[in-house]
Design a protein around this motif. Structure first.
Motif, short mmCIF file in Angstrom:
data_model
loop_
_atom_site.label_atom_id
_atom_site.label_comp_id
_atom_site.label_asym_id
_atom_site.label_seq_id
_atom_site.Cartn_x
_atom_site.Cartn_y
_atom_site.Cartn_z
N LEU A 196 0.83 -1.19 0.00
CA LEU A 196 0.00 0.00 0.00
C LEU A 196 0.88 1.26 0.00
O LEU A 196 0.60 2.22 -0.73
N GLU A 197 1.95 1.24 0.78
CA GLU A 197 2.87 2.37 0.80
C GLU A 197 3.50 2.58 -0.57
O GLU A 197 3.67 3.72 -1.02
N ARG A 198 3.86 1.49 -1.24
CA ARG A 198 4.44 1.59 -2.58
C ARG A 198 3.47 2.29 -3.53
O ARG A 198 3.85 3.15 -4.32
N PHE A 199 2.20 1.92 -3.43
CA PHE A 199 1.20 2.57 -4.28
C PHE A 199 1.07 4.04 -3.95
O PHE A 199 1.09 4.90 -4.84
N LEU A 200 0.93 4.37 -2.68
CA LEU A 200 0.73 5.76 -2.29
C LEU A 200 1.91 6.63 -2.72
O LEU A 200 1.73 7.76 -3.18
N ASN A 201 3.12 6.10 -2.60
CA ASN A 201 4.30 6.86 -2.98
C ASN A 201 4.37 7.11 -4.48
O ASN A 201 4.95 8.11 -4.93
N ALA A 209 0.27 9.93 4.30
CA ALA A 209 -0.70 10.56 3.42
C ALA A 209 -0.62 12.08 3.51
O ALA A 209 -0.66 12.78 2.49
N GLU A 210 -0.51 12.59 4.73
CA GLU A 210 -0.42 14.04 4.91
C GLU A 210 0.81 14.61 4.21
O GLU A 210 0.76 15.66 3.57
N ILE A 240 -6.21 12.23 0.26
CA ILE A 240 -6.21 10.84 0.73
C ILE A 240 -6.96 10.75 2.05
O ILE A 240 -6.65 11.48 3.00
N GLY A 241 -7.95 9.89 2.10
CA GLY A 241 -8.64 9.59 3.35
C GLY A 241 -8.19 8.22 3.84
O GLY A 241 -8.15 7.27 3.06
N VAL A 242 -7.85 8.11 5.12
CA VAL A 242 -7.37 6.85 5.68
C VAL A 242 -8.24 6.47 6.88
O VAL A 242 -8.48 7.31 7.76
N PHE A 243 -8.69 5.24 6.90
CA PHE A 243 -9.55 4.75 7.98
C PHE A 243 -8.98 3.45 8.53
O PHE A 243 -8.49 2.60 7.77
N GLY A 244 -9.06 3.31 9.84
CA GLY A 244 -8.68 2.04 10.46
C GLY A 244 -9.86 1.08 10.42
O GLY A 244 -11.00 1.50 10.68
N TYR A 245 -9.60 -0.17 10.11
CA TYR A 245 -10.71 -1.14 10.03
C TYR A 245 -11.35 -1.35 11.39
O TYR A 245 -10.69 -1.45 12.42
#
Length: 490
Positions: free
Chosen positions: A355-360, A403-404, A367-372
């Motif tokens: 996921l980090e590879r994609f975001l970078n 993300a920030e 970007i919105g990030v939510f914990g499951y």
């Protein structure tokens, strides 16, 4: 002459709920109710609740309790819950929250005036028993349109109403009453969802996917333009599916240019797009049609293949990056936003790294990030391989920090570029703010204009980006525009 009954609508949740509230407002005003902004000034406070995740449910309950407090020292005599949380829980919510004088489901919307009058008069309208709304329509999308007339679909009120129901603005006015003076308004393109993401309960209470007819969408857009709206945002649970139940999965591609040609409309924005359903023709229209924002609100949710399959979704990092490359090859300045869930059951450290590879590599604007967390009634809630809450919290904090940083970097990339800004607020002390094409309302940041001289709300102004404040941009109006300078054009 008796004093008119007054009602206030308090709206929580997404833009779809805002459209539903304006439909309720239209129905109530057409039946003689007076709409007021402040619940303290209303006989009845109607709280349009959100039932998506625990935090949204808590906000809805807090809003209901706050409205109930007004009954002891204000004009308010009754508090009524409507919306997704009310539809989803019905009797259960009514029993758990006796402070609410009524809990109304979607089936009550058509006679919202009568329901409120009953409650205001001291009567009781029994809360409904929730049901799986996916089962109210045929499984085959092609067979749904005729049956849809028998199912309550909030936000789908026809745009040509019988005499006496249409607002005074004209025969093509929808059953809708604007609740603010913003130059931006959402237009519902469809309701419901046919996808079966394992973390999401929305289809169970919003139902199967139903498109609105293009003529209704067009007529509502024309009416909004007459009310001073300059930008419309098309909303639904999944806009990429629009038209499949009308026999044309490419209907959005033909509708968008028509919407863009409506007199008075300066920008058309499409939200809620599914990456797995994106098609070349839709990308072409979104990136090449005048007045249609090259804006892509893509619901990625994750990029690790194993996590996506567990979510019952499709794709992977490389395919998602290829999609973004395709978009930017056609519109280099296109705006892209997405949401992600971290800590999904079974997510490994390797999945998180993917996921980090994609975001970078994605260069997303927002970007919105939510914990499951478990959502009752969903398949994921039954999974065994749950992560500890502290692990989820740690991953949420880590990806949120990343993300920030990334969205700030993406904003900096726009320094020196020219943007078209829709002015949304002008204040001598606070400054002049608006949004560029890559920024949706409330979620994607805003633009601070260095000069507000000669500008007014609803004005579209060309400006040069000269700085950033996190995800927000600072821009100087170009020469030839109100507030512009020769220097900005260089």
């Amino acid at each position: 002459m008796p004093e008119r009954r007054t009602v206030a609508l308090v709206t929580l949740g997404c833009a779809r709920n805002e459209v539903d509230s304006e439909e309720l407002a239209g129905r109530l005003e057409a039946d003689g109710w007076q709409l007021v902004e402040d619940a303290a000034d209303a006989d009845v406070a109607v709280v349009n609740t959100c039932g998506f995740v625990d935090a949204a449910k808590k906000d809805s309950v807090d809003a209901l309790l706050e409205a109930n407090d007004l009954k002891s020292h204000g004009r308010t005599q009754a508090v009524v819950a409507v919306g997704c949380m009310a539809e989803r829980y019905g009797k259960e919510l009514a029993e758990a929250l006796p402070e609410a004088d009524g809990v109304l489901g979607f089936d009550d919307y058509a006679d919202i005036s009568g329901r409120l009058q009953t409650i205001l008069s001291g009567g009781i309208h029994a809360a409904h028993t929730p049901r799986d709304r996916r089962k109210l329509l045929p499984i085959s999308p092609a067979e749904r349109q005729e049956s849809a007339a028998e199912v309550a679909l909030p936000g789908h009120a026809p745009a040509d109403l019988p005499e006496g129901l249409a607002p005074a603005s004209g025969p093509r006015a929808p059953l809708r009453r604007r609740l603010d003076g913003s130059p931006v308004a959402s237009v519902k393109l469809a309701s419901g969802c046919d996808r079966r993401c394992t973390f999401c309960a929305i289809p169970s209470f919003r139902g199967s996917f139903i498109s609105r007819r293009p003529s209704d969408v067009l007529n509502e857009t024309r009416w909004l333009a007459e009310q001073g709206v300059k930008e419309i945002m098309l909303v639904s649970e999944n806009n990429t599916s629009y038209g499949k139940d009308l026999g044309d999965i490419r209907l959005l591609e033909s509708l968008l240019p028509e919407l863009a040609e409506v007199d008075g409309i300066e920008r058309v924005r499409v939200s809620y797009l599914q990456p797995a359903e994106m098609r070349p023709g839709l990308i072409d229209v979104l990136t090449s049609t005048p007045k249609v924002a090259p804006y892509f609100d893509l619901s990625f949710q994750h990029s690790a293949p194993d996590v996506l399959r567990a979510m019952r979704r499709f794709g992977d990092t490389d395919r998602f990056l290829e999609l973004l490359d395709t978009i930017r090859s056609k519109a280099p300045e296109a705006g892209v936003r997405s949401n992600f869930i971290v800590g999904f059951p079974g997510e490994t450290e390797a999945d998180l790294a993917e996921l980090e590879r994609f975001l970078n590599g994605a260069r997303l604007d927002a970007i919105g990030v939510f914990g499951y967390s478990d959502e009752e009634g969903t398949e994921a809630a039954t999974y065994d391989n749950k992560l500890d809450e502290d692990v989820v919290a740690e991953r949420l904090a880590h990806i949120s920090r990343l993300a920030e940083e990334l969205v700030s970097q993406r904003a900096e990339e726009r320094v020196g570029s020219t943007v078209e800004v829709l002015v949304e607020s002008v204040d001598e002390e606070e400054g002049t703010y608006g949004r560029a094409a890559h920024q949706a309302p409330e979620t994607d940041g805003q633009v601070l204009l260095t000069s507000g001289a000669g500008l007014s709300v609803g004005r579209m102004v060309e400006a040069k980006v000269v700085g950033t404040e996190g995800v927000d941009l600072v821009a100087e109006p170009l020469a030839g525009h109100p507030g512009g300078s020769e220097e900005a054009g260089r």
